[in-house]
Scaffold this motif. Structure first.
Motif, PDB file in Angstrom:
ATOM      1  N   UNK A 138       0.793  -1.228   0.000  1.00  0.00           N
ATOM      2  CA  UNK A 138       0.000   0.000   0.000  1.00  0.00           C
ATOM      3  C   UNK A 138       0.826   1.279   0.000  1.00  0.00           C
ATOM      4  N   UNK A 139       2.112   1.193   0.311  1.00  0.00           N
ATOM      5  CA  UNK A 139       2.916   2.378   0.012  1.00  0.00           C
ATOM      6  C   UNK A 139       4.275   1.943  -0.508  1.00  0.00           C
ATOM      7  N   UNK A 140       5.010   2.900  -1.045  1.00  0.00           N
ATOM      8  CA  UNK A 140       6.279   2.570  -1.669  1.00  0.00           C
ATOM      9  C   UNK A 140       6.222   2.797  -3.168  1.00  0.00           C
ATOM     10  N   UNK A 141       7.360   2.643  -3.827  1.00  0.00           N
ATOM     11  CA  UNK A 141       7.490   3.011  -5.240  1.00  0.00           C
ATOM     12  C   UNK A 141       6.556   2.225  -6.172  1.00  0.00           C
ATOM     13  N   UNK A 142       6.307   0.954  -5.878  1.00  0.00           N
ATOM     14  CA  UNK A 142       5.472   0.165  -6.787  1.00  0.00           C
ATOM     15  C   UNK A 142       4.035   0.692  -6.797  1.00  0.00           C
ATOM     16  N   UNK A 143       3.547   1.042  -5.617  1.00  0.00           N
ATOM     17  CA  UNK A 143       2.190   1.590  -5.516  1.00  0.00           C
ATOM     18  C   UNK A 143       2.116   2.954  -6.194  1.00  0.00           C
ATOM     19  N   UNK A 144       3.143   3.777  -5.964  1.00  0.00           N
ATOM     20  CA  UNK A 144       3.193   5.108  -6.585  1.00  0.00           C
ATOM     21  C   UNK A 144       3.171   4.998  -8.106  1.00  0.00           C
ATOM     22  N   UNK A 145       3.992   4.082  -8.639  1.00  0.00           N
ATOM     23  CA  UNK A 145       4.062   3.873 -10.089  1.00  0.00           C
ATOM     24  C   UNK A 145       2.710   3.414 -10.614  1.00  0.00           C
ATOM     25  N   UNK A 146       2.086   2.492  -9.891  1.00  0.00           N
ATOM     26  CA  UNK A 146       0.786   1.968 -10.296  1.00  0.00           C
ATOM     27  C   UNK A 146      -0.258   3.083 -10.308  1.00  0.00           C
ATOM     28  N   UNK A 147      -0.223   3.911  -9.250  1.00  0.00           N
ATOM     29  CA  UNK A 147      -1.197   5.007  -9.133  1.00  0.00           C
ATOM     30  C   UNK A 147      -1.030   5.993 -10.286  1.00  0.00           C
ATOM     31  N   UNK A 148       0.231   6.313 -10.589  1.00  0.00           N
ATOM     32  CA  UNK A 148       0.506   7.259 -11.683  1.00  0.00           C
ATOM     33  C   UNK A 148       0.034   6.669 -13.010  1.00  0.00           C
ATOM     34  N   UNK A 149       0.277   5.370 -13.190  1.00  0.00           N
ATOM     35  CA  UNK A 149      -0.140   4.703 -14.431  1.00  0.00           C
ATOM     36  C   UNK A 149      -1.661   4.744 -14.580  1.00  0.00           C
ATOM     37  N   UNK A 150      -2.364   4.520 -13.487  1.00  0.00           N
ATOM     38  CA  UNK A 150      -3.837   4.542 -13.519  1.00  0.00           C
ATOM     39  C   UNK A 150      -4.344   5.932 -13.913  1.00  0.00           C
ATOM     40  N   UNK A 151      -3.715   6.967 -13.374  1.00  0.00           N
ATOM     41  CA  UNK A 151      -4.106   8.340 -13.743  1.00  0.00           C
ATOM     42  C   UNK A 151      -3.813   8.617 -15.215  1.00  0.00           C
ATOM     43  N   UNK A 152      -2.620   8.190 -15.671  1.00  0.00           N
ATOM     44  CA  UNK A 152      -2.228   8.443 -17.064  1.00  0.00           C
ATOM     45  C   UNK A 152      -3.126   7.712 -18.052  1.00  0.00           C
ATOM     46  N   UNK A 153      -3.555   6.504 -17.670  1.00  0.00           N
ATOM     47  CA  UNK A 153      -4.328   5.669 -18.596  1.00  0.00           C
ATOM     48  C   UNK A 153      -5.822   5.743 -18.302  1.00  0.00           C
ATOM     49  N   UNK A 154      -6.231   6.683 -17.478  1.00  0.00           N
ATOM     50  CA  UNK A 154      -7.644   6.819 -17.107  1.00  0.00           C
ATOM     51  C   UNK A 154      -8.509   6.821 -18.364  1.00  0.00           C
ATOM     52  N   UNK A 155      -9.589   6.042 -18.341  1.00  0.00           N
ATOM     53  CA  UNK A 155     -10.457   5.964 -19.511  1.00  0.00           C
ATOM     54  C   UNK A 155     -10.252   4.692 -20.300  1.00  0.00           C
ATOM     55  N   UNK A 156      -9.073   4.086 -20.173  1.00  0.00           N
ATOM     56  CA  UNK A 156      -8.843   2.832 -20.882  1.00  0.00           C
ATOM     57  C   UNK A 156      -9.598   1.698 -20.211  1.00  0.00           C
ATOM     58  N   UNK A 157      -9.792   0.649 -20.965  1.00  0.00           N
ATOM     59  CA  UNK A 157     -10.429  -0.555 -20.441  1.00  0.00           C
ATOM     60  C   UNK A 157      -9.630  -1.028 -19.223  1.00  0.00           C
ATOM     61  N   UNK A 158     -10.306  -1.232 -18.085  1.00  0.00           N
ATOM     62  CA  UNK A 158      -9.602  -1.518 -16.841  1.00  0.00           C
ATOM     63  C   UNK A 158      -8.808  -2.828 -16.895  1.00  0.00           C
ATOM     64  N   UNK A 159      -9.321  -3.822 -17.621  1.00  0.00           N
ATOM     65  CA  UNK A 159      -8.583  -5.086 -17.694  1.00  0.00           C
ATOM     66  C   UNK A 159      -7.227  -4.859 -18.359  1.00  0.00           C
ATOM     67  N   UNK A 160      -7.170  -3.975 -19.364  1.00  0.00           N
ATOM     68  CA  UNK A 160      -5.892  -3.666 -20.032  1.00  0.00           C
ATOM     69  C   UNK A 160      -4.916  -3.016 -19.054  1.00  0.00           C
ATOM     70  N   UNK A 161      -5.453  -2.150 -18.201  1.00  0.00           N
ATOM     71  CA  UNK A 161      -4.611  -1.462 -17.217  1.00  0.00           C
ATOM     72  C   UNK A 161      -3.988  -2.484 -16.255  1.00  0.00           C
ATOM     73  N   UNK A 162      -4.807  -3.434 -15.788  1.00  0.00           N
ATOM     74  CA  UNK A 162      -4.276  -4.452 -14.878  1.00  0.00           C
ATOM     75  C   UNK A 162      -3.301  -5.387 -15.580  1.00  0.00           C
TER      76      UNK A 162
END
Length: 228
Positions: A41-65
Motif C-alpha cells: 500500500x505504500x512505496x514506489x510500486x504503488x506510486x508507479x501503479x497510481x501514476x499509471x492509472x491516472x495516465x491511462x484513465x479511460x482505458x479498459x480496466x482489464x488492459x490497465x491491470x
C-alpha cells in the motif's frame, strides 16, 4: 429538424469524468483492487501503479491491470477486485451528473443527433451507474468495451456505435471525453470532432497533445460546438 453545416449524426460521450461525476471513485476502487492483488500500500510500486492509472484513465480496466501485473490470472483477479470495489462504492458515493449533462444530451437528441454513452468499465458496472443516475433511457445506446470488442484507446466502441446507430460516414461522428484515451479512440475511429472536456482526469495541455480538435470546459458546451 435543424440542418447543421457539419452534419454530425452521432455524438459519443464518455461517462465518468465527462457526463458523470463519481467523486474520485475510480481511484478509490483501484486502491482497493491494488491491495487485493498484493501491490503493497505504500512505496514506489504503488506510486508507479497510481501514476499509471491516472495516465491511462479511460482505458479498459482489464488492459490497465494486464500492463501493471504482467500476468493474465493476476490481471483478471485485479479487474474483478476493482469491479467489486467500484460496485460496492457506487451505493454510498456521491454520484451525480456533471452539471448540464442531461440537458446537453437531450438537446443533441432533440436536434436529431444520436447519442451513445461509453465507458472503460464492465457492462455490469456501467449498468449500475446508469441505474444510480436514472439514465436507462437517456441515450440512444450505451456501450462497454465487452459490447464492442476492445476498449479505449481502440476505435471499437465508437465504430460499434456508428454501425448500430446507422451513421452514414465516420466523419459525421463527434466524440467527447476527459482523457487522452478518449481522444485516441475518437481519432482512431475517424471522427471529425474529437473534443476534450476539463471536468475529469486530464488537463487541456494533455488533451491537446493527444490531438483533441477542441477543448471545452464541460459537456454543457458540447451542443453549441455540434449544432453551430
Amino acid at each position: 429538424m435543424t440542418v447543421h453545416h457539419n452534419n454530425i449524426q452521432l455524438a459519443v460521450l464518455d461517462m465518468a469524468g465527462t457526463t458523470v461525476a463519481d467523486g474520485g471513485l475510480v481511484l478509490r476502487a483501484f486502491e482497493e483492487a491494488a491491495t487485493a492483488v498484493g501491490i503493497e500500500s505504500d512505496g514506489p510500486r504503488r506510486e508507479t501503479a497510481r501514476r499509471y492509472v491516472l495516465d491511462t484513465m479511460g482505458q479498459s480496466k482489464i488492459e490497465v491491470f494486464r500492463a501493471l501485473l504482467g500476468d493474465e490470472d493476476a490481471a483478471q483477479a485485479g479487474n474483478r477486485a476493482f469491479e467489486a470495489a467500484y460496485d460496492a462504492l457506487v451505493g454510498e458515493a456521491d454520484i451525480a451528473p456533471i452539471p448540464g449533462a442531461v440537458d446537453a444530451i437531450t438537446a443533441l437528441r432533440d436536434a436529431g443527433v444520436r447519442v451513445a454513452l461509453t465507458t472503460g468499465f464492465s457492462r455490469g458496472t456501467q449498468d449500475k451507474l446508469l441505474s444510480a443516475l436514472g439514465w436507462a433511457e437517456l441515450a440512444d445506446l450505451t456501450l462497454a468495451p465487452s459490447d464492442a470488442g476492445r476498449g479505449r484507446p481502440y476505435p471499437d466502441m465508437v465504430l460499434t456505435a456508428a454501425l448500430r446507430l446507422r451513421v452514414d460516414a465516420v466523419d459525421r461522428i463527434a466524440v467527447l471525453g476527459d482523457t487522452t484515451s478518449d481522444i485516441a479512440t475518437g481519432l482512431a475511429a475517424g471522427a471529425s470532432i474529437v473534443a476534450g472536456t476539463l471536468t475529469g482526469a486530464h488537463s487541456a495541455a494533455q488533451l491537446r497533445e493527444a490531438g483533441a480538435t477542441h477543448v471545452i470546459d464541460s459537456v454543457a458546451d458540447f451542443p453549441a460546438l455540434l449544432l453551430a
